[in-house]
Design an enzyme around this catalytic site. Sequence first.
Site, short mmCIF file in Angstrom:
data_model
loop_
_atom_site.label_atom_id
_atom_site.label_comp_id
_atom_site.label_asym_id
_atom_site.label_seq_id
_atom_site.Cartn_x
_atom_site.Cartn_y
_atom_site.Cartn_z
N ASP A 483 0.95 -1.26 0.07
CA ASP A 483 0.27 -0.02 -0.08
C ASP A 483 0.60 1.34 0.05
O ASP A 483 0.25 2.57 -0.28
CB ASP A 483 -0.88 0.08 1.36
CG ASP A 483 -2.18 -0.65 0.85
OD1 ASP A 483 -2.74 -0.95 -0.06
OD2 ASP A 483 -2.80 -0.85 2.27
C1 BGC Z 1 -2.77 -3.67 4.66
C2 BGC Z 1 -2.70 -4.65 3.52
C3 BGC Z 1 -1.21 -4.35 2.86
C4 BGC Z 1 -0.10 -4.28 3.58
C5 BGC Z 1 1.24 -3.83 3.11
C6 BGC Z 1 -1.51 -3.70 5.54
O1 BGC Z 1 -1.57 -3.06 6.67
O2 BGC Z 1 -3.99 -4.11 5.45
O3 BGC Z 1 -3.64 -4.56 2.47
O4 BGC Z 1 -1.11 -5.23 1.66
O5 BGC Z 1 -0.26 -3.36 4.74
O6 BGC Z 1 1.26 -2.55 2.79
#
Ligand code: BGC
Length: 803
Positions: A483
Amino acid sequence: MKYGYFDDAAKEYVITRADTPLPWINYLGSDGFFSLISNTCGGYSFYKDAKLRRITRFRYNNVPHDDGGRCFYICDGDTVWSPAFLPAKTALDAYRCRHGLGYSVFEGAKNGVSAALTVTVPMHTDMEVQKLVLKNESGETKALTVYGVTEWCLWNAVDDSTNFQRNWNIGEVEIEGGTVYHKTEYRERRNHYAFYSVNAPVDGFDTDRDTFLGRFRGWSEPQAVELRTSFGSVAAGWAPIAALRLNVTLAAGESRTLLFRLGYVENPPEKKFAALNVINKEKAHAMLAAFETEAQFDAALAELRSYWETLLSRFTVQSSEEKLDRMVNIWNQYQCMVTFNMSRSASYYESGTGRGMGFRDSCQDLLGFVHLIPERARERIIDIASIQFADGSTYHQYQPLTKRGNADVGSGFNDDPLWLVACTCAYIRETGDFSILDEPTPFNNETGTEVPLLEHLRRSVSYTVTHRGPHGLPLIGRADWNDCLNLNCFSLTPGESFQTCSNFESGKAESVFIAGMFVKYGKEYAALCDRIGLHTEADEVRASVGEIERAVLIHGWDGEWFRRAYDAFERPIGSRKNAEGQIYIEPQGFCVMAGIGGADYGRRALASTEKLLGNEFGIEVLHPCYTEYHDYLGEISSYPPGYKENGSVFCHNNPWITLAYCTVKDGNGAFDLYTRNAPAYIEDKSEIHRTEPYCYSQTIAGRDAKTYGEAKNAWLTGTAAWSFVAVSQGILGVRPDYDGLIVDPCLPDSMDGCRLSRLFRGTRYDITVRRGANKGLVVDGKAVSGNCIPLTSSPSCLVELTI
Ligand code: BGC
């Protein structure tokens, strides 16, 4: 250093001191009523939605941390103490907290009196029940004053902590014997109330917090408790509570059991009131009657235990590795169920007021619980697919109560659609239920747009194929799994959310990670198409897989590892050409699992991964960490080096590397990595790790961090599901397939074999794996070629595998 120990026979973690580095919590409830409970009895309860139906109040970021929650005070002479240490904070003569599956027990003792407090949410009831057993072991009579207290939340947890000009005027309660009813806003549009009650006549009560506590006092020293009295306060606005007082005299050796019950009731609009502004308490009375006696409570606890025994018996292992067994048989599966119930909503890090259900998160969580609750997994898949748009893209999140896509966050996370393929294929392999593909499923929840679920999968696949960039790789959009790698955001506004800021769609930034995903799940989709007779479609998808695979080999291979992405200016990310962020974990995991470049590239990528990203606790996200903020990279470079996506061990993606090791048949590599962050294996580093030693956390600070080895964000993480997939399907090698159960272990040299038991499509498979010269699979006494146990209609099946 440890703060407790595992009791595997009881399936409990026993915490032996209250001063754990952080609150170590447990989850109660499995359907509508849920509670979080810490090892000092803190936490809160809610009904279905932690934001909209918060029952009890909890202050995140409180000082001291974890104060409030379930407050029990035992006054004995001059001493006031709490069975779980907080809130009274009096040093105890004995303290133990036993977190079990769906219940927690607190055993405290002071000056010859012991208190055993068992807290659970019985199945099929919207109520937390707290059984308090007091025993006088002092040899003399004890005249105790006992208080049980809870503080109400005014339902909407966000309003409750923001809208004080209204809040301080609306609080209302009713009192009936030993029960306090919390009915704020019930007079108008709400048709739900809560209650707190004890199964014995009370000697006094308070329902106004500030009266009970007194001025300048907190939960550790309420004025009422200090005076051993109650003021009989009736809340009118401000902060309503339920504080119940009982005078309990115990002769030497005598014990007394009290049941405190915290319940939630909904009434139909026409049955809300018994009289003008008097709530209809019928349902509450029935709920209380069901938990009046200790025997009723004990029976409910026994039912809960047997529920968990049955559930967890669906997959078990017995091996020479005690810690592996306890992770697989108990705690990893338990955490998978918690992620099913909570998604990413309520923990001690997730406030319950933020994100709802994530599209990608929920799809991945499903991989960890589909074998436990297949029917609910089916329902979940349809809910998830229903927020997809007709072009195959999708909302990134939805709200559990409304099941509607969350427009605040929107869409544009280009990995999302492919996770739907991953979880649907996993569901069908587990259950054999191809009918799910025919299930009419809407787009964006709009009635009239329903198409068979298969069409959703098809559009997911085609979305990736039709959204590619200059190198023929999939476009990344707002972000992919990571993200925080925001290659199209270019945010320079302080405080702006990277998830929602205006997205400058370059049409250029590409993701090698999504390419790896596409090769893996595109092949799975093609296999599914073949399986249901859609051979032309299968061939077309395989052709696209081939194209993207070639694009990775040409543009995604950096020489010794897979690149991560191309930015909006077509520059590689995760390459030797970069000064920082030269290598990232994600494409090493997915491209190797997808078989891109075969075992040769796989081994080289894994060797680079270990060399550059490996630390004592696992594999870091990237190396070297970014030392400055770069707008063309986004949030990832906003974190200080070594934290979160900027170079911590992000536990969620470590199992991808474990599975990559299994893909290249390196059992030692797979197991070594598994043990570096599996909680039971690092229990004795609890003072460094700090979070619970019985569940995974999202992140462990990396080598460049100031607090290397410190974990954060326990419980609600995709780590649970992926770790279970890695250990059960990779290392232990039990993989459901459309026409049978594959057994293909990838054990380390240190393990000679193991015994596995797996319930699969109604048959219990008891599998013995051992090393030996006569390699092969023997099923019910007959040799079978290959590694797939064919389906059988018999209820049990004995399997021997020699490796
Ligand atoms: C989110 C995921 C994401 C991960 C890496 C998490 O906090 O819930 O959707 O893939 O972070 O960024």
